[in-house]
Design a protein around this motif. Structure first.
Motif, short mmCIF file in Angstrom:
data_model
loop_
_atom_site.label_atom_id
_atom_site.label_comp_id
_atom_site.label_asym_id
_atom_site.label_seq_id
_atom_site.Cartn_x
_atom_site.Cartn_y
_atom_site.Cartn_z
N THR A 1 0.71 -1.33 -0.06
CA THR A 1 0.10 0.00 -0.09
C THR A 1 0.84 1.25 0.08
O THR A 1 0.55 2.26 -0.67
CB THR A 1 -0.81 -0.17 1.00
N PHE A 2 1.92 1.06 0.76
CA PHE A 2 2.95 2.48 0.92
C PHE A 2 3.44 2.62 -0.46
O PHE A 2 3.55 3.82 -0.93
CB PHE A 2 3.86 2.05 2.00
N ALA A 3 3.93 1.55 -1.12
CA ALA A 3 4.79 1.44 -2.43
C ALA A 3 3.70 2.13 -3.43
O ALA A 3 3.80 3.00 -4.44
CB ALA A 3 5.07 0.32 -2.98
N ALA A 4 2.25 1.79 -3.50
CA ALA A 4 1.35 2.16 -4.38
C ALA A 4 1.14 3.63 -4.31
O ALA A 4 1.06 4.41 -5.26
CB ALA A 4 -0.11 1.22 -4.18
N LEU A 5 0.65 4.12 -2.89
CA LEU A 5 0.62 5.66 -2.48
C LEU A 5 1.81 6.36 -2.95
O LEU A 5 1.64 7.55 -3.54
CB LEU A 5 0.20 5.77 -1.18
N ARG A 6 2.79 6.16 -2.97
CA ARG A 6 4.12 6.66 -3.35
C ARG A 6 4.25 6.98 -4.90
O ARG A 6 4.67 7.85 -5.57
CB ARG A 6 5.43 5.99 -2.85
N ARG A 7 3.41 5.84 -5.53
CA ARG A 7 3.64 5.84 -6.95
C ARG A 7 2.29 6.68 -7.48
O ARG A 7 1.90 6.90 -8.63
CB ARG A 7 3.48 4.76 -7.56
N GLY A 8 1.60 7.25 -6.51
CA GLY A 8 0.34 8.15 -6.77
C GLY A 8 -0.81 7.27 -7.19
O GLY A 8 -1.96 7.84 -8.02
N LEU A 9 -0.98 5.99 -6.82
CA LEU A 9 -2.03 5.17 -7.58
C LEU A 9 -3.21 5.23 -6.28
O LEU A 9 -2.91 5.24 -5.35
CB LEU A 9 -1.54 3.55 -7.42
N ASP A 10 -4.46 5.11 -6.80
CA ASP A 10 -5.62 5.02 -5.96
C ASP A 10 -5.59 3.50 -5.30
O ASP A 10 -5.15 2.53 -6.12
CB ASP A 10 -6.69 5.26 -6.82
N PRO A 11 -5.81 3.49 -4.14
CA PRO A 11 -6.01 2.08 -3.40
C PRO A 11 -6.78 1.02 -4.15
O PRO A 11 -6.66 -0.04 -4.25
CB PRO A 11 -6.37 2.24 -2.06
N HIS A 12 -7.86 1.66 -4.93
CA HIS A 12 -8.53 0.65 -5.63
C HIS A 12 -8.05 0.18 -7.00
O HIS A 12 -8.80 -0.31 -7.98
CB HIS A 12 -10.17 1.07 -5.74
N ASP A 13 -7.02 1.07 -7.42
CA ASP A 13 -6.58 0.83 -9.01
C ASP A 13 -5.93 -0.65 -9.02
O ASP A 13 -5.30 -1.33 -8.44
CB ASP A 13 -5.29 1.77 -9.27
#
Ligand code: DC
Length: 215
Positions: free
Chosen positions: A42-54
């Motif tokens: 989740t941390f990695a995804a948020l750092r990449r600017g992704l929405d958690p549902h992506d």
């Protein structure tokens, strides 16, 4: 599977992690916190600017480097021990953990970890039901939402009613998702830690393990 695995599942704040660490230490086994893995993705995804549902987060899960152990977690080489427990990751992690691609990759890594470490105490939500259904001992550790909220407030502060409401909401999300919801695995023994000390719970578990003939 030949490795000795103790599977610990249950809702957040029930004491799984404290109890799991203590059991692992008493048995000389390694300990794996699989929630930290979902938090790391989740941390990695948020750092990449992704929405958690992506849905693209499944690809992040496949490539992310997660180093978990000795009280710290590094995500792609970045120390993220505090951030993965922070508000932003905590709010997003249930959505990430509901992604089937993410789950498949985490399960693959968890099974590889056990082989590499010659067994262990593995803690999460689907460990006894999906990841290690043949574990030597499967435990479902729980406590009332109020007690879990009280423990969290004692740990990190906050308003007791708000914390309890957010615990109940996360339970609902974790238990109602389509893929690998939080359930009491078949054959699991339920341990309610409400009103028990950590030492009492650990003794109870070691006793159960002895009776299961696995210690
Ligand atoms: O145990 P924790 O609160 O750190 O877990 C974080 C989130 O990850 C929580 O929403 C449940 C999810 N999780 C999961 O779906 N499967 C696991 N094996 C471990 C955690």
């Amino acid at each position: 599977m030949n490795e000795l695995v103790i599977a610990i599942d249950g809702p957040s704040g029930a004491g799984k992690s404290t109890v799991g660490h203590a059991v692992a230490e008493r048995l000389g086994l390694e300990y794996l916190d699989t929630g930290a893995m979902y938090r790391g993705v989740t941390f990695a995804a948020l750092r990449r600017g992704l929405d958690p549902h992506d849905p693209e987060i499944a690809a992040v899960a496949e490539h992310v480097a997660l180093e978990i152990g000795n009280g710290c977690i590094c995500v792609d080489g970045v120390e993220a021990t505090a951030e993965i427990r922070g508000r932003e990751v905590t709010a997003a992690v249930s959505a990430v953990a509901a992604n089937s691609g993410v789950r498949a990759e985490m399960v693959r890594r968890q099974r590889a970890w056990v082989v590499e470490h010659g067994g262990g105490v593995v803690e999460g939500r689907d460990i006894g039901s999906i990841v290690f259904p043949d574990a030597a001992l499967k435990l479902y550790i729980t406590a009332s939402p109020r007690v879990r909220a009280e423990r969290r407030v004692a740990d990190i502060g906050g308003d007791i009613d708000d914390v309890e409401a957010s615990i109940i909401e996360r339970d609902r999300k974790d238990s109602s998702r389509a893929d690998s919801p939080l359930v009491e695995a078949s054959g699991a023994i339920t341990v309610d830690t409400t009103g028990l000390t950590i030492d009492e719970v650990v003794d109870q578990i070691l006793d159960l393990l002895g009776r299961a003939g696995a210690s």
